[in-house]
Design an enzyme around this catalytic site. Structure first.
Site, PDB file in Angstrom:
ATOM      1  N   ASP A 143       8.883   6.007   7.866  1.00  0.00           N
ATOM      2  CA  ASP A 143       8.551   7.416   8.135  1.00  0.00           C
ATOM      3  C   ASP A 143       7.645   8.085   7.093  1.00  0.00           C
ATOM      4  OD1 ASP A 143      10.284   7.670   6.044  1.00  0.00           O
ATOM      5  OD2 ASP A 143      11.776   8.872   7.110  1.00  0.00           O
ATOM      6  N   GLY A 144       7.415   7.416   5.971  1.00  0.00           N
ATOM      7  CA  GLY A 144       6.532   8.000   4.964  1.00  0.00           C
ATOM      8  C   GLY A 144       7.164   9.143   4.180  1.00  0.00           C
ATOM      9  N   GLY A 191       0.821  -1.221   0.000  1.00  0.00           N
ATOM     10  CA  GLY A 191       0.000   0.000   0.000  1.00  0.00           C
ATOM     11  C   GLY A 191       0.846   1.258   0.000  1.00  0.00           C
ATOM     12  N   ASP A 223       7.725   3.951 -10.473  1.00  0.00           N
ATOM     13  CA  ASP A 223       8.625   3.613  -9.384  1.00  0.00           C
ATOM     14  C   ASP A 223      10.095   3.657  -9.793  1.00  0.00           C
ATOM     15  OD1 ASP A 223       8.573   3.117  -6.616  1.00  0.00           O
ATOM     16  OD2 ASP A 223       6.752   1.972  -6.967  1.00  0.00           O
ATOM     17  N   LYS A 249       4.741  11.688  -3.422  1.00  0.00           N
ATOM     18  CA  LYS A 249       5.566  10.623  -2.846  1.00  0.00           C
ATOM     19  C   LYS A 249       6.502  11.288  -1.845  1.00  0.00           C
ATOM     20  CE  LYS A 249       8.126   6.700  -4.710  1.00  0.00           C
ATOM     21  NZ  LYS A 249       8.611   6.140  -5.981  1.00  0.00           N
ATOM     22  N   ARG A 256       3.938  13.047  -8.776  1.00  0.00           N
ATOM     23  CA  ARG A 256       3.998  12.335 -10.044  1.00  0.00           C
ATOM     24  C   ARG A 256       2.621  12.172 -10.649  1.00  0.00           C
ATOM     25  NH1 ARG A 256       5.867   6.177  -8.365  1.00  0.00           N
ATOM     26  NH2 ARG A 256       4.001   5.609  -7.216  1.00  0.00           N
ATOM     27  N   ASP A 295       4.158  -5.087  -7.363  1.00  0.00           N
ATOM     28  CA  ASP A 295       3.511  -3.838  -6.942  1.00  0.00           C
ATOM     29  C   ASP A 295       4.048  -2.645  -7.722  1.00  0.00           C
ATOM     30  OD1 ASP A 295       5.852  -4.612  -5.296  1.00  0.00           O
ATOM     31  OD2 ASP A 295       5.652  -2.596  -4.502  1.00  0.00           O
ATOM     32  N   ASN A 296       5.072  -2.860  -8.525  1.00  0.00           N
ATOM     33  CA  ASN A 296       5.643  -1.757  -9.295  1.00  0.00           C
ATOM     34  C   ASN A 296       5.351  -1.880 -10.789  1.00  0.00           C
ATOM     35  OD1 ASN A 296       6.669  -0.666  -6.958  1.00  0.00           O
ATOM     36  ND2 ASN A 296       8.676  -1.633  -7.189  1.00  0.00           N
TER      37      ASN A 296
END
Ligand code: AMP
Ligand code: MG
Length: 499
Positions: free
Chosen positions: A132-133, A97, A269, A120, A183, A259-260
């Site tokens: 940490d995002g 996710g 990505d 992002k 993006r 996932d990419n």
């Protein structure tokens, strides 16, 4: 009236609510914003903003930059973190996710085409799994440079709308200035999105997702009686075409996890990706790809492996009879080879300047590549030199090789081959220069740009590289220094995900 005026959005940058909101709540999190200390615009891609129906002036305003930094959202638009799963280096992870990304809305271009706009590095979400995002300035600039270079090369890709610095520090191997990249992609639907629901045996969600994907990317399949099988075939075709395009420019994605890999067939990505300098099929850059799973020459195989994972998720939609579904999916997957080879072989012929087809052409190409591999010759330089030599019988390509006898024998074959076509020398050279780029985002240049920005707060090299790479096929005599492959001490051997 006053009430209405007060409710009206103060800054409309042009973003609209995401179509994804039409799907059930279990597809995403309505993620809260995680504001940063001091957002500052590094670069706005004004031309792209206009192309996709956003307002570049509004985006560059203080309130626009706040939106690009995730400090504010476009009024009326809910930011979303999307759920997905994925195979990472062959291992299935049932929940990944958007752990450091936020869908901040959609842009609608003049013709009605819709684009996801995603930040992002925008902070933690329910998918952050303890991380940490955030994103560092280095990876953000890398994504800007490489994604825009790919677009200029004509390769389907997510684009970069903007880069913003946060005024905060992120901690990786070393402290780094924080940054956020905005993006733009046709969507962020991935193979991993399908896997997320398949892993939960949520057939209802799979059906909704598949139909959403069809509406968004393959609307011509809407009324197809076998639309879910046709969706699989369409994604196979799109990804086969995409990987063929990568191979023709020496691009190594580096993390072809499921996932990419997108349902739209766009590159997304840009982590440890890199363009190959010296040609070798086993080239790997990513520091986390110790076994070479995602090596240059392995990319088509991995694409099929990934597509088989997509096929598995679609089985219950393809046919209620599992055996029949498997049979149909297998047949669809067997179509990958041809869907890959057709554009790859056509592209190879164009790179060699061949307008007609002869049975020996592919062997001629393979032998050129083998010579390059043996002598460690730069892939991009070799094809560009050959393009120039096509015009005037020059010896530019020869000068790149050390095994000159073998090279001369090959060159004689190539000269004999092109002599059997009626195309004139200048036309052939022109056609070759239109497919064999002169300027690619060479790793050492990307590193140099990052070092200047991170260590010295100097963004001039970044600006300059972005400008050169916007015209990859043109002669830019004032920028010859960007053509040069790395000297041994400049060679970048490892690239990092590092966001
Ligand atoms: P990627 O390697 O970019 O494909 O990311 C794989 C997964 O790791 C995704 O679910 C990301 O959201 C998550 N991830 C990577 N870096 C971070 C980070 N700094 N904070 C939170 N999640 C992250
Ligand atoms: Mg990813």
């Amino acid at each position: 009236m006053d009430q209405l005026a007060a409710d009206r959005p103060r800054t409309d940058v042009g973003l609209r609510p995401s179509s994804y909101l039409g799907l059930p709540e279990r597809f995403y999190q309505r993620a809260p914003l995680a504001p940063v200390a001091a957002p500052k615009l590094i670069k706005l891609n004004e031309r792209l903003a206009t192309e996709i129906g956003l307002d570049p002036k509004a985006l560059a305003s203080e309130e626009g930059v706040a939106i690009l930094a995730g400090n504010a959202s476009q009024p009326g638009v809910t930011p979303l973190a999307l759920a997905y799963a994925g195979h990472q280096f062959g291992q299935f992870v049932p929940q990944l996710g958007d752990g450091r990304a936020l869908l901040i809305g959609e842009a609608v271009a003049a013709g009605g085409r819709r684009f996801d706009v995603q930040l992002k590095g925008s902070g933690r979400t329910q998918f952050s799994r303890g991380a940490d995002g955030r994103a560092g300035l280095g990876p953000v600039l890398r994504e800007y440079v490489v994604s825009e270079a790919m677009a200029a090369l004509g390769i389907p890709t997510a684009r970069t709308l903007a880069a913003v610095s946060t005024g905060e520090t992120v901690w990786r191997e070393t402290p780094q200035p924080g940054a956020i990249v905005a993006r733009v992609a046709a969507s962020h639907l991935r193979i991993g999105t399908f896997q997320y629901f398949a892993a939960r045996q949520d057939e209802e969600a799979l059906r909704l997702l598949a139909d959403h994907a069809i509406e968004r990317h393959y609307p011509e399949l809407r009324d197809d009686p076998e639309r879910h099988l046709s969706l699989l075939k369409a994604v196979i075709a799109a990804q086969a075409q995409l990987v063929a395009r990568w191979m023709l420019v020496g691009f190594i994605h580096g993390v072809m996890n499921t996932d990419n890999m997108t349902i739209s067939g766009e590159t997304i990505d840009y982590g440890p990706c890199a363009f190959m300098d010296a040609y070798h099929p086993a080239t790997v850059f990513s520091s986390i790809d110790a076994r070479g799973r995602y090596a240059y020459a392995n990319q088509p195989n991995i694409a099929v492996w990934n597509l088989a994972r997509l096929a598995e998720t679609l089985l219950p939609l393809i046919d209620p009879d599992e055996d029949k579904a498997i049979e149909a999916a297998k047949e669809a997957l067997s179509g990958f080879q041809a869907a890959y080879e057709e554009p790859f072989h056509a592209g190879v012929r164009r790179k060699l300047g061949l307008a007609t087809e002869e049975p020996e052409d592919l062997a001629l190409a393979a032998d050129f590549l083998n010579l390059m591999a043996e002598d460690g010759v730069d892939f991009t330089l070799a094809f560009r030199a050959l393009s120039d030599d096509a015009a005037d019988d020059g010896a530019r390509t020869r000068s790149l090789f050390t095994s000159v006898e073998d090279f001369d024998a090959w060159m004689a074959r190539w000269r004999a081959r092109i002599a059997r076509e009626s195309v004139g020398a200048a036309d052939r050279a022109g056609a070759m220069r239109a497919v064999n780029p002169k300027y690619i985002p060479r790793n050492h240049r990307v590193e140099e740009v990052i070092r200047a920005a991170v260590d010295r707060n100097d963004f001039a090299p970044f600006e300059s590289l972005v400008a050169v790479l916007a015209r990859p096929f043109d002669e830019q005599p004032e920028h010859e220094e960007y053509v040069r492959p790395p000297a041994p001490e400049e060679r970048v051997l490892r690239t990092f995900c590092g966001t």
